[in-house]
Design a protein around this motif. Structure first.
Motif, mmCIF file in Angstrom:
data_model
loop_
_atom_site.group_PDB
_atom_site.id
_atom_site.type_symbol
_atom_site.label_atom_id
_atom_site.label_comp_id
_atom_site.label_asym_id
_atom_site.label_seq_id
_atom_site.Cartn_x
_atom_site.Cartn_y
_atom_site.Cartn_z
ATOM 1 N N ARG A 22 131.304 69.795 28.776
ATOM 2 C CA ARG A 22 131.690 70.586 29.951
ATOM 3 C C ARG A 22 133.190 70.457 30.208
ATOM 4 N N PRO A 23 133.837 71.567 30.610
ATOM 5 C CA PRO A 23 135.233 71.464 31.036
ATOM 6 C C PRO A 23 135.306 70.774 32.402
ATOM 7 N N ASP A 24 136.440 70.169 32.669
ATOM 8 C CA ASP A 24 136.643 69.513 33.960
ATOM 9 C C ASP A 24 137.168 70.530 34.970
ATOM 10 N N THR A 25 136.548 70.559 36.170
ATOM 11 C CA THR A 25 136.927 71.507 37.224
ATOM 12 C C THR A 25 137.311 70.735 38.479
ATOM 13 N N ALA A 26 138.405 71.109 39.096
ATOM 14 C CA ALA A 26 138.862 70.531 40.372
ATOM 15 C C ALA A 26 138.921 71.644 41.410
ATOM 16 N N LYS A 71 141.129 74.632 39.606
ATOM 17 C CA LYS A 71 141.823 74.350 38.353
ATOM 18 C C LYS A 71 140.809 73.829 37.339
ATOM 19 N N VAL A 72 140.799 74.439 36.165
ATOM 20 C CA VAL A 72 139.859 74.077 35.096
ATOM 21 C C VAL A 72 140.659 73.652 33.862
ATOM 22 N N VAL A 73 140.314 72.473 33.314
ATOM 23 C CA VAL A 73 140.941 71.991 32.077
ATOM 24 C C VAL A 73 139.835 71.564 31.100
ATOM 25 N N GLU A 74 140.144 71.642 29.825
ATOM 26 C CA GLU A 74 139.156 71.302 28.780
ATOM 27 C C GLU A 74 139.844 70.408 27.737
ATOM 28 N N ILE A 80 130.581 72.766 44.083
ATOM 29 C CA ILE A 80 131.161 73.978 43.507
ATOM 30 C C ILE A 80 131.789 73.669 42.147
ATOM 31 N N ALA A 81 132.482 72.543 42.060
ATOM 32 C CA ALA A 81 133.104 72.173 40.781
ATOM 33 C C ALA A 81 132.059 72.007 39.690
ATOM 34 N N LYS A 82 130.933 71.359 40.014
ATOM 35 C CA LYS A 82 129.883 71.160 39.023
ATOM 36 C C LYS A 82 129.277 72.489 38.584
ATOM 37 N N ILE A 83 129.069 73.402 39.563
ATOM 38 C CA ILE A 83 128.484 74.710 39.222
ATOM 39 C C ILE A 83 129.406 75.474 38.280
ATOM 40 N N ILE A 84 130.698 75.426 38.543
ATOM 41 C CA ILE A 84 131.650 76.152 37.704
ATOM 42 C C ILE A 84 131.701 75.541 36.300
#
Length: 453
Positions: free
Chosen positions: A120-124, A56-59, A103-107
């Motif tokens: 950067r967008p936040d990725t979970a 899940k990606v949020v910005e 993986i979250a940081k790479i995305i």
């Protein structure tokens, strides 16, 4: 669900910004969920092929003052055989051996660079299904099983049906198989002996035909059989009945031929007498004809004699026809006699060929039945001994784990924790065994608690 290292919200007053609170609550809930689902390892879980993830990606949108979801990316992914996951806008992300935080940081970094974002967008990243565990060896149902966080070796063995057991039902089934095979064997023996005796009788019939007093020689296969003499006696009785029936048919044809022969003789005698009567009538007709020409006799007398000669000649033709018909019947009786013997010989040859083929088939069936009986008689006691021996053996557990692209196997205790992708192997060994099982290497890496160095 694991949040990226950039899990802080952007600075700014919290008042009037409900999206900030929502994001914080969502991140906290995801962290709690991951803590509940993830196994209690001292080190972060490393992903591998077949792991199933939810991303899940949020910005944070400053202009709108709210978080915006990247719906094109927010779905489930599976780590492929190459150890990567394929995401829109990002492409393939190497996941094998990485943690969810990595993986979250790479995305997040890839999306920031690809979209040209200031922040950067936040990725979970959440692991929703771990790769399966395999249980092999001395268990009831070896195979692939879903991983459960914190599951132990003993629990996986229980999921696989427990240790393999040789039950009484299995031994009883083997005993039934042995009894059935023994019955089939005895039936094949009896059929084979009967067919051998039948083959000997057919060979004797083919060679001796109608010779009286012929006997069936004892086949070598029946000389040592207790019922060999009885079987030959039965076949001799059959041969005698068949021979007598053939003789009776041939005798009937011979009697019919003799009858027609006598009829031909009788007709020959009648034709000789008829020939004389015709000769006398023709001589008298000639004399009367000469008297009529001289006027010494009336013509009616001549006409009567002419009719008499015609009748005698007609009867002569009837006798000749009857004689030819009788001779024809004699020839037919002779042909029927020859055909009957030839047909009988052809039937014997066909039966003999069938009997010889049956002997070969029954011989093969006898060997198969004997092998089945021997196997049943050997297997059942062996399994009983094996079951008794198993009761005095303790299970040995080992785990095969892939680390850094290399599979390593180590001996573990039953309470060792299993990780996703592990192969749990179960063996049997004596209680006092101090050496590894044959398939285990002597230079294992790891301790008895399943930890790898």
């Amino acid at each position: 669900m694991l949040c990226s290292s950039r899990s802080r919200v952007r600075p700014g007053p919290a008042v009037g910004r409900p999206g900030v609170h929502i994001a914080r609550v969502a991140c906290l809930a995801a962290a709690v969920m991951m803590a509940w689902m993830s196994p209690t390892w001292s080190e972060p879980y490393r992903l591998g092929p077949q792991d199933k993830l939810r991303i899940k990606v949020v910005e944070w949108r400053v202009g709108k003052g709210e978080y915006q979801e990247w719906t094109a990316l927010n779905t489930e992914y599976t780590v492929n055989a190459a150890g990567a996951i394929a995401l829109p806008l990002v492409g393939e992300v190497p996941a094998d051996g990485r943690t969810t935080d990595e993986i979250a940081k790479i995305i997040s970094d890839a999306l920031q660079k690809r979209a040209g974002l200031v922040g950067r967008p936040d990725t979970a990243v959440e692991v929703i299904q771990f790769r399966p565990v395999y249980v092999v060896g001395d268990v009831e149902r070896p195979g692939e099983y879903a991983y459960r966080p914190g599951v132990t070796v003993l629990q996986m063995v229980g999921i696989a049906g427990g240790l393999h057991r040789i039950t009484e039902a299995g031994l009883l089934r083997l005993e039934r198989d042995r009894i059935a095979a023994a019955g089939t064997l005895e039936s094949a023996r009896l059929d084979l002996r009967r067919t051998i005796a039948r083959r000997a009788r057919l060979e004797t019939e083919l060679e001796t035909e109608l010779e009286p007093g012929n006997t069936i020689p004892m086949p070598p296969e029946l000389r040592d059989e207790p019922d060999g003499a009885r079987l030959i006696a039965e076949e001799t009785a059959v041969m005698t009945v068949r021979r007598d029936a053939l003789r009776s048919q041939l005798a009937a044809l011979a009697a019919l031929k003799d009858l027609y022969g006598k009829e031909v003789q009788s007709l020959d005698g009648k034709m000789a007498i008829q020939e004389k009567q015709i000769s006398f009538a023709k001589r008298e007709l000639k004399n009367v004809g000469s008297l009529v020409e001289k006027g010494l006799a009336v013509s009616s007398r001549e006409l009567t004699l002419q009719q008499m000669v015609a009748d005698l000649e007609s009867r002569m033709l009837d006798f000749q026809t009857a004689s030819l018909r009788a001779k024809q019947e004699i020839g037919k009786a002779e042909r029927d006699s020859v055909d009957l013997q030839q047909q009988r010989k052809a039937e014997i040859m066909a039966e003999l060929q069938e009997a010889r083929g049956t002997v070969e088939q029954l011989g093969a069936k006898l060997q198969t039945s004997r092998a089945l009986v021997d196997e049943a008689m050997v297997t059942a006691p062996r399994l009983a001994i094996e079951r008794s021996s198993r009761e005095s053996q303790a299970p040995l557990y080992s785990v095969v784990r892939r680390i850094g692209g290399v599979s390593r196997e180590t001996r573990v205790e039953e309470h060792a924790v299993v990780e996703p992708g592990d192969v749990v192997r179960v063996d049997r060994a004596p209680v006092d065994a101090s050496v590894p099982a044959p398939h285990q290497a002597a230079d294992r890496e790891g301790d008895r608690n399943g930890r790898w160095r």
